[in-house]
Design an enzyme around this catalytic site. Structure first.
Site, mmCIF file in Angstrom:
data_model
loop_
_atom_site.group_PDB
_atom_site.id
_atom_site.type_symbol
_atom_site.label_atom_id
_atom_site.label_comp_id
_atom_site.label_asym_id
_atom_site.label_seq_id
_atom_site.Cartn_x
_atom_site.Cartn_y
_atom_site.Cartn_z
ATOM 1 N N LYS A 1 1.965 -3.411 6.572
ATOM 2 C CA LYS A 1 2.325 -3.682 5.170
ATOM 3 C C LYS A 1 3.835 -3.561 4.967
ATOM 4 O O LYS A 1 4.448 -4.373 4.275
ATOM 5 C CB LYS A 1 1.572 -2.723 4.241
ATOM 6 C CG LYS A 1 0.071 -2.977 4.180
ATOM 7 C CD LYS A 1 -0.225 -4.290 3.475
ATOM 8 C CE LYS A 1 -1.691 -4.658 3.497
ATOM 9 N NZ LYS A 1 -1.973 -5.949 2.850
ATOM 10 N N TYR B 1 -1.857 0.279 10.101
ATOM 11 C CA TYR B 1 -2.101 -0.506 8.888
ATOM 12 C C TYR B 1 -0.895 -0.434 7.946
ATOM 13 O O TYR B 1 -0.387 -1.464 7.481
ATOM 14 C CB TYR B 1 -3.371 0.022 8.194
ATOM 15 C CG TYR B 1 -3.483 -0.408 6.771
ATOM 16 C CD1 TYR B 1 -3.869 -1.708 6.459
ATOM 17 C CD2 TYR B 1 -3.180 0.459 5.726
ATOM 18 C CE1 TYR B 1 -3.942 -2.121 5.145
ATOM 19 C CE2 TYR B 1 -3.250 0.053 4.418
ATOM 20 C CZ TYR B 1 -3.632 -1.241 4.125
ATOM 21 O OH TYR B 1 -3.690 -1.647 2.822
ATOM 22 N N SER C 1 0.829 -1.204 0.000
ATOM 23 C CA SER C 1 0.000 0.000 0.000
ATOM 24 C C SER C 1 0.862 1.251 0.000
ATOM 25 O O SER C 1 1.970 1.269 0.566
ATOM 26 C CB SER C 1 -0.859 -0.009 1.266
ATOM 27 O OG SER C 1 -1.486 1.236 1.448
HETATM 28 C C1 WQD Z 1 -10.167 9.794 0.068
HETATM 29 C C2 WQD Z 1 -10.415 11.285 0.154
HETATM 30 C C3 WQD Z 1 -10.765 12.058 2.392
HETATM 31 C C4 WQD Z 1 -14.514 9.798 2.920
HETATM 32 C C5 WQD Z 1 -7.379 5.151 2.644
HETATM 33 C C6 WQD Z 1 -6.341 4.500 3.494
HETATM 34 C C7 WQD Z 1 -5.230 3.992 2.638
HETATM 35 C C8 WQD Z 1 -5.750 3.099 1.530
HETATM 36 C C9 WQD Z 1 -6.890 3.688 0.804
HETATM 37 C C10 WQD Z 1 -5.627 0.721 1.874
HETATM 38 C C11 WQD Z 1 -9.691 11.979 1.302
HETATM 39 C C12 WQD Z 1 -12.019 12.239 1.567
HETATM 40 C C13 WQD Z 1 -13.358 10.353 2.409
HETATM 41 C C14 WQD Z 1 -15.615 10.650 3.202
HETATM 42 C C15 WQD Z 1 -14.304 12.539 2.428
HETATM 43 N N1 WQD Z 1 -6.212 1.842 2.063
HETATM 44 N N2 WQD Z 1 -13.252 11.690 2.160
HETATM 45 N N3 WQD Z 1 -15.469 11.989 2.933
HETATM 46 O O1 WQD Z 1 -7.745 8.197 3.202
HETATM 47 O O2 WQD Z 1 -6.879 8.460 0.835
HETATM 48 O O3 WQD Z 1 -6.823 6.249 1.939
HETATM 49 O O4 WQD Z 1 -7.852 4.189 1.716
HETATM 50 O O5 WQD Z 1 -4.527 0.501 1.404
HETATM 51 O O6 WQD Z 1 -4.339 3.304 3.444
HETATM 52 O O7 WQD Z 1 -5.839 5.425 4.436
HETATM 53 O O8 WQD Z 1 -8.990 7.144 1.216
HETATM 54 O O9 WQD Z 1 -11.334 6.981 0.492
HETATM 55 O O10 WQD Z 1 -10.837 7.355 2.949
HETATM 56 O O11 WQD Z 1 -10.432 9.199 1.324
HETATM 57 O O12 WQD Z 1 -14.249 13.750 2.196
HETATM 58 O O13 WQD Z 1 -16.668 10.236 3.690
HETATM 59 O O14 WQD Z 1 -11.814 11.497 0.382
HETATM 60 O O15 WQD Z 1 -10.568 13.123 3.271
HETATM 61 O O16 WQD Z 1 -9.333 13.249 0.865
HETATM 62 P P1 WQD Z 1 -7.579 7.630 1.860
HETATM 63 P P2 WQD Z 1 -10.473 7.599 1.527
#
Ligand code: WQD
Length: 322
Positions: free
Chosen positions: A143, A139, A115
């Site tokens: 990894k 997490y 990741s």
């Molecule tokens: C994306 C963007 C949020 C939800 C996570 C893990 C990472 C990987 C992928 C596994 C950000 C914004 C989100 C919501 C929002 N996992 N958001 N409202 O945080 O980039 O990564 O998933 O490998 O390890 O940390 O992904 O989809 O949570 O967020 O505004 O309800 O959407 O702030 O900018 P993230 P995400």
């Protein structure tokens, strides 16, 4: 080749299993169906219901395989900070079992779901594989630890591996062959889809005052079918080169939260209410990859990771459940 796909009933795993089948390989899926789904299994693949903590079961499944793809893990970064024990057991102990069983069975080729969380807070963009690895969440730490154990097993046991550092996996098979929906999603695109379906009142936008194009968070959303092709290409590469590999898989493009919501409104025809709320702790403003190494070594490039395909393929899967 005979490919054992551990975690092959999950969201990414099912796309990976599909891609290996499409490429002419024999596939066995090993999954305990805790987050994976029967709906994600294919008639052409053998299915073994089993748990990665059951060493004899995983060893038995390993017999006769030419390579193993390991995607069985817990993946919620936020949860890993409050329940590290769960991540220690599933991601660390579970992976060690798989590695040990692979070595004992003489399966010396392995593709590992790593990741971008191994990098932590971006120090520069785009992030290439030379970026420092300082995970910000437990997490990401799990990894990175498995990547390090893999490097030792390469040296000590001749286990050749590809660790694939995924950015934000998104989308569904554009041919509509996979439609299992993740339960209780926290990731942005499924949340937007649930709002479009009326399963939740709105999408909470975590901050609109970041230093980005429109103030909302920017991420590298890479289509799961692109990721799946990366697994096949990486396995071919480590088999041919007899060397191990750590490589990013990303779209190399940055999309903002508002861009995704806007596209989802267009594709679904639903209003999708967006509510601006406070920033989520630990979120960087922007994160996106350089996948130049994957392109150079594997000839891999994202081709379904454009905004339109990401949203329309996901909506097609959700609509089936309407
Ligand atoms: C994306 C963007 C949020 C939800 C996570 C893990 C990472 C990987 C992928 C596994 C950000 C914004 C989100 C919501 C929002 N996992 N958001 N409202 O945080 O980039 O990564 O998933 O490998 O390890 O940390 O992904 O989809 O949570 O967020 O505004 O309800 O959407 O702030 O900018 P993230 P995400």
């Amino acid at each position: 080749m005979n490919i054992l796909v551990v975690g092959g009933a999950g969201y990414i795993g099912s796309h990976v299993a599909r891609e290996f089948l499409d490429s002419g390989h024999q596939v066995t899926v090993f999954d305990n169906l805790s987050t994976g789904m029967r709906e994600n299994l294919f008639a052409e693949a053998r299915f073994v219901e089993g748990d990665i903590h059951d060493y004899p079961a995983i060893l038995k499944a390993m017999r006769g395989a030419d390579a193993v793809v390991h995607l069985a893990a817990a993946k919620a970064a936020g949860e890993s900070m409050v329940k590290p024990e769960k991540y220690s057991v599933q991601n660390l102990c579970g992976s060690v079992n798989i590695l040990n069983a692979a070595v004992e069975a003489g399966v010396l080729r392995l593709v590992f779901s790593s990741s971008a969380a191994t990098y932590g807070e971006p120090k520069y963009l785009p992030m290439d594989e030379k970026h420092p690895t300082e995970p910000e969440n437990y997490y990401g730490f799990t990894k990175l630890e498995i990547e390090r154990i893999l490097a030792w097993y390469d040296k000590l046991k001749g286990l050749r591996f590809a660790a694939l550092r995924y950015f934000n996996a998104a989308g569904y098979d554009p041919r509509g062959r996979i439609s299992g929906l993740e339960r209780n999603p926290a990731n942005l695109i499924p949340v937007i889809m649930e709002a479009a379906m009326g399963m939740r009142p709105s999408v909470q936008v975590f901050g609109d005052d970041y230093d980005t194009k429109d103030g909302t968070g920017v991420r590298d959303y890479v289509h799961v079918s692109d990721l799946a092709r990366g697994h096949v290409a990486a396995l071919e590469w480590i088999s041919r080169e007899d060397r191990s590999l750590v490589v990013n898989l990303g779209s190399d493009a940055g999309l903002s939260v508002l861009e995704l919501i806007e596209e989802a409104r267009r594709v679904t025809g639903k209003p999708i209410k967006a509510e601006i709320v406070a920033r989520r702790p630990g979120d960087p403003a922007s994160s996106y990859a350089s996948s130049a190494l994957a392109k150079r070594l594997l000839g891999w490039e994202a081709r379904d990771s454009d905004l339109g395909t990401l949203i329309s393929s996901t909506w097609a899967a959700y609509k089936k459940h309407a």
